[in-house]
Structures are given as structure tokens and as C-alpha cells.
Design an enzyme around this catalytic site. Structure first.
Site, short mmCIF file in Angstrom:
data_model
loop_
_atom_site.label_atom_id
_atom_site.label_comp_id
_atom_site.label_asym_id
_atom_site.label_seq_id
_atom_site.Cartn_x
_atom_site.Cartn_y
_atom_site.Cartn_z
N CYS A 189 50.69 42.02 38.20
CA CYS A 189 50.34 42.74 39.42
C CYS A 189 49.71 41.80 40.45
O CYS A 189 49.14 40.77 40.12
CB CYS A 189 49.38 43.88 39.09
SG CYS A 189 49.32 45.16 40.36
N ASP A 236 42.32 51.65 33.01
CA ASP A 236 41.69 50.48 33.62
C ASP A 236 40.18 50.61 33.47
O ASP A 236 39.66 51.68 33.13
CB ASP A 236 42.09 50.41 35.10
CG ASP A 236 41.87 49.03 35.71
OD1 ASP A 236 41.39 48.12 35.02
OD2 ASP A 236 42.19 48.87 36.92
#
Length: 214
Positions: free
Chosen positions: A6, A126
Site C-alpha cells: 500500500c 489495523d
């Protein structure tokens, strides 16, 4: 196990991904030092190997903005990384017809349990931080993911050194890394290669939930 790199923001990042072939490349459209423009994203998508799926990362973005990006063929999936709820997920799925990944910032097992019923195609777990929606570079207690029962992405503080332990502990569908493969704030091709190699050498980890929406 799938791999998502990412925060792609330079053409040299794209060249590294084309050589190393992760499954997903993440384009950040939210307020972040990794944020890129639609024009940059379009150029990166054109230069990326077609086999690498692109994920647009948004934080509390207006649906029409997401829709326009999807209509231009830049993205293969949408990641909602803010405080979006079930209604937001359903609307994005309806207007884009693309898989939706919903990020969940984990503070407790209750956060995980509450997310399991969401209609997103995937969950992404996360680390919770009070000020930011992601990119903290720190891990959370992976034991809170026990018994999740559906495919998920694991994020939060992953790097080439801890990825094998993380994968063995959680059995995710995919792993998602950003700051853990950077040096001085930029993607480091050597670290990306080390991360991908560590994941692929651990194929015996298996995945929780198996393939989903491939």
C-alpha cells in the site's frame, strides 16, 4: 496468502512491484503523505502489470468521488478506511460493483465481533490510533482475531521481520504493508522483496476462509 503493498506513489515503486508481483497495489486518496492524485493513479495503473489489482484507499470520502475513479477503470477494489458504516458500504457496492474492503481499527475483541457482520467483501484489521486512521507502523494484539471466521486482510506494523509470526498467528486471507517496507518515508524495493519472500516461503501458513471473490 495474498500480498498488498500500500501507498504506491512513485513510478519506481511501480517498477519494483512489476518485478516482484504482489497481488494488490494500494493507492491512497486520503489525507496522507502517501496521497496521490487521480492523474498519478491513472499513470500508475497503466504502467502496472495487469495481474496486480489496484485498491483505492479512502477515508470518509463522498461516494460520488469514489464512483468517478471507479468509472475510469483505475481501481479494481475500494478500501474504506474511515468511520464508514454499513449503509456506506452498501452504497459503494451498489454504485461501483467493485469488491469493498472495510478497515477496522482494533482496540478490543468487541471491535472485531462488531465488524464480522458487515457486508463488505473483506475486512481489514489495523491498529487503532487516536489521531490517525492508519499507517501507524505499530502492531495490535493479534490474538483478538481468533475465531473471526471470514476472510480478512491483516495490517498494522507488519514488516519483513515479523510477517511470518503474524501470518502463523492469524492465518489471514491477505497481508497489507506500507511503512514496514519503507526507508526514510519512501518504498524500499529491497524491503518489499524481503517481505514478499517471507510470505511466499511460508505458504504452509494457509489462509483462514480460503479464496474469496477471486
Amino acid at each position: 496468502m495474498k500480498i498488498k503493498i500500500c501507498g504506491i506513489r512513485r513510478m519506481e515503486d511501480v517498477r519494483a512491484l512489476n518485478r516482484l508481483m504482489p497481488d494488490y497495489a494500494g493507492f491512497v486518496f486520503a489525507d496522507s503523505r502517501r496521497r496521490i492524485t487521480k492523474k498519478e493513479a491513472a499513470a500508475f495503473r497503466q504502467a502496472l502489470d495487469p495481474a496486480i489489482r489496484t485498491v483505492g484507499v479512502f477515508v470518509n470520502e463522498r461516494p460520488e468521488v469514489i464512483e468517478r475513479l471507479c468509472e475510469e477503470g483505475i481501481l479494481n477494489a475500494v478500501q474504506l478506511h474511515g468511520s464508514e458504516d454499513e449503509g456506506d458500504i452498501r452504497r459503494i457496492r451498489q454504485i461501483t460493483s467493485l469488491p469493498v474492503i472495510k478497515a477496522v481499527r482494533v482496540r478490543s475483541r468487541e471491535d472485531v465481533r462488531a465488524a464480522v457482520g458487515l457486508s463488505a467483501d473483506y475486512l481489514l484489521f489495523d491498529t487503532y490510533t487516536e489521531r490517525d486512521y492508519g499507517g501507524s507502523g505499530t502492531c495490535f494484539d493479534w490474538s483478538m482475531l481468533s475465531g473471526t471466521g471470514r476472510p480478512f486482510f491483516l495490517a498494522g506494523g507488519l514488516n519483513p521481520q515479523n510477517i511470518r509470526q503474524a501470518a502463523e498467528s492469524t492465518r489471514p486471507y491477505a497481508v497489507d504493508v506500507s511503512s514496514g517496507v519503507e526507508t526514510d518515508g519512501y518504498k524500499d524495493a529491497g524491503k518489499i522483496e524481503a517481505f514478499i519472500q517471507a510470505v511466499r516461503e511460508g505458504k504452509a501458513f494457509g489462509t483462514e476462509g480460503g479464496n474469496h471473490n477471486e
